[in-house]
Design a protein around this motif. Sequence first.
Motif, PDB file in Angstrom:
ATOM      1  N   ARG A  40      18.374  25.042  10.287  1.00  0.00           N
ATOM      2  CA  ARG A  40      17.964  23.747   9.380  1.00  0.00           C
ATOM      3  C   ARG A  40      17.211  22.953  10.382  1.00  0.00           C
ATOM      4  NH1 ARG A  40      20.679  19.234  10.763  1.00  0.00           N
ATOM      5  NH2 ARG A  40      22.397  19.349  12.275  1.00  0.00           N
ATOM      6  N   THR A  41      16.163  22.216   9.520  1.00  0.00           N
ATOM      7  CA  THR A  41      15.329  21.182  10.318  1.00  0.00           C
ATOM      8  C   THR A  41      16.181  19.848  10.596  1.00  0.00           C
ATOM      9  OG1 THR A  41      13.493  22.003   8.838  1.00  0.00           O
ATOM     10  CG2 THR A  41      13.084  19.954   9.986  1.00  0.00           C
ATOM     11  N   ALA A  42      15.985  19.709  11.843  1.00  0.00           N
ATOM     12  CA  ALA A  42      16.659  18.616  12.444  1.00  0.00           C
ATOM     13  C   ALA A  42      16.257  17.082  11.937  1.00  0.00           C
ATOM     14  CB  ALA A  42      16.472  18.207  13.955  1.00  0.00           C
ATOM     15  N   THR A  43      17.282  16.221  11.437  1.00  0.00           N
ATOM     16  CA  THR A  43      16.891  14.787  10.803  1.00  0.00           C
ATOM     17  C   THR A  43      15.977  14.235  11.726  1.00  0.00           C
ATOM     18  OG1 THR A  43      18.718  13.936  11.819  1.00  0.00           O
ATOM     19  CG2 THR A  43      19.239  15.093   9.866  1.00  0.00           C
ATOM     20  N   ALA A  44      15.579  13.369  11.344  1.00  0.00           N
ATOM     21  CA  ALA A  44      14.642  12.179  12.379  1.00  0.00           C
ATOM     22  C   ALA A  44      15.550  11.720  13.520  1.00  0.00           C
ATOM     23  CB  ALA A  44      14.225  11.054  11.331  1.00  0.00           C
ATOM     24  N   GLU A  45      16.809  11.265  13.115  1.00  0.00           N
ATOM     25  CA  GLU A  45      17.576  10.954  14.244  1.00  0.00           C
ATOM     26  C   GLU A  45      18.032  12.015  15.389  1.00  0.00           C
ATOM     27  OE1 GLU A  45      18.354  10.713  10.777  1.00  0.00           O
ATOM     28  OE2 GLU A  45      18.030   8.597  10.663  1.00  0.00           O
ATOM     29  N   GLU A  46      18.156  13.331  14.849  1.00  0.00           N
ATOM     30  CA  GLU A  46      18.518  14.541  15.597  1.00  0.00           C
ATOM     31  C   GLU A  46      17.352  14.772  16.422  1.00  0.00           C
ATOM     32  OE1 GLU A  46      21.859  17.086  13.315  1.00  0.00           O
ATOM     33  OE2 GLU A  46      19.760  16.962  12.471  1.00  0.00           O
ATOM     34  N   LYS A  47      16.192  14.667  16.014  1.00  0.00           N
ATOM     35  CA  LYS A  47      14.967  14.938  16.433  1.00  0.00           C
ATOM     36  C   LYS A  47      14.672  13.988  17.677  1.00  0.00           C
ATOM     37  CE  LYS A  47      10.156  16.063  16.463  1.00  0.00           C
ATOM     38  NZ  LYS A  47       8.784  16.018  15.627  1.00  0.00           N
ATOM     39  N   GLU A  97       3.559  16.846  11.858  1.00  0.00           N
ATOM     40  CA  GLU A  97       4.885  16.403  12.618  1.00  0.00           C
ATOM     41  C   GLU A  97       5.596  17.820  12.814  1.00  0.00           C
ATOM     42  OE1 GLU A  97       7.911  14.025  14.095  1.00  0.00           O
ATOM     43  OE2 GLU A  97       6.242  13.348  13.562  1.00  0.00           O
ATOM     44  N   PRO A 141       8.283  20.333  13.545  1.00  0.00           N
ATOM     45  CA  PRO A 141       9.658  20.241  13.482  1.00  0.00           C
ATOM     46  C   PRO A 141      10.432  20.809  14.504  1.00  0.00           C
ATOM     47  CG  PRO A 141       8.377  21.094  11.384  1.00  0.00           C
ATOM     48  CD  PRO A 141       7.450  21.035  12.771  1.00  0.00           C
TER      49      PRO A 141
END
Length: 141
Positions: free
Chosen positions: A101-108, A132, A134
């Motif tokens: 899964r693609t990391a959320t903005a917070e995880e990234k 951007e 991912p």
Amino acid sequence: MDEIHDSPTGWVAKHIKQYVESDGAKGHQFHGAPTLLLTTTGRKSGLQRRTALIYGRDGDDYVIVASLGGSPTHPLWYLNLVDEPKVGVQVQADRFDAVARTATAEEKARLWPRMVEVWPAYEGYQNKTSREIPVVILSRR
């Protein structure tokens, strides 16, 4: 198991072959960075597609970056796992199924600096593209 089709890029295919034949004894380290093999299902072909990617860790999860060297487009493997998140992973001799899964903005925001530590060129790749890039999290199934 379906036949696996390795990356058509010559040096990547050679890296994968060495990795598979040696259970990762050859190929796990690539220019000082750890690599894994990722197998996705082609979103158009339905074929099993394998590539080698640099990774980091986040607890039990593996973290990869869909950089394609700063290309303006996402790598095909990323488009495949967005469409079908069930993937195959090999880390050295350990082969397992995972969900991507693609990391959320917070995880990234948390994971990106870690991945730049693993492979400093990622920063330059992001600066080179308006896309951007991912960050993808692979969780063992």
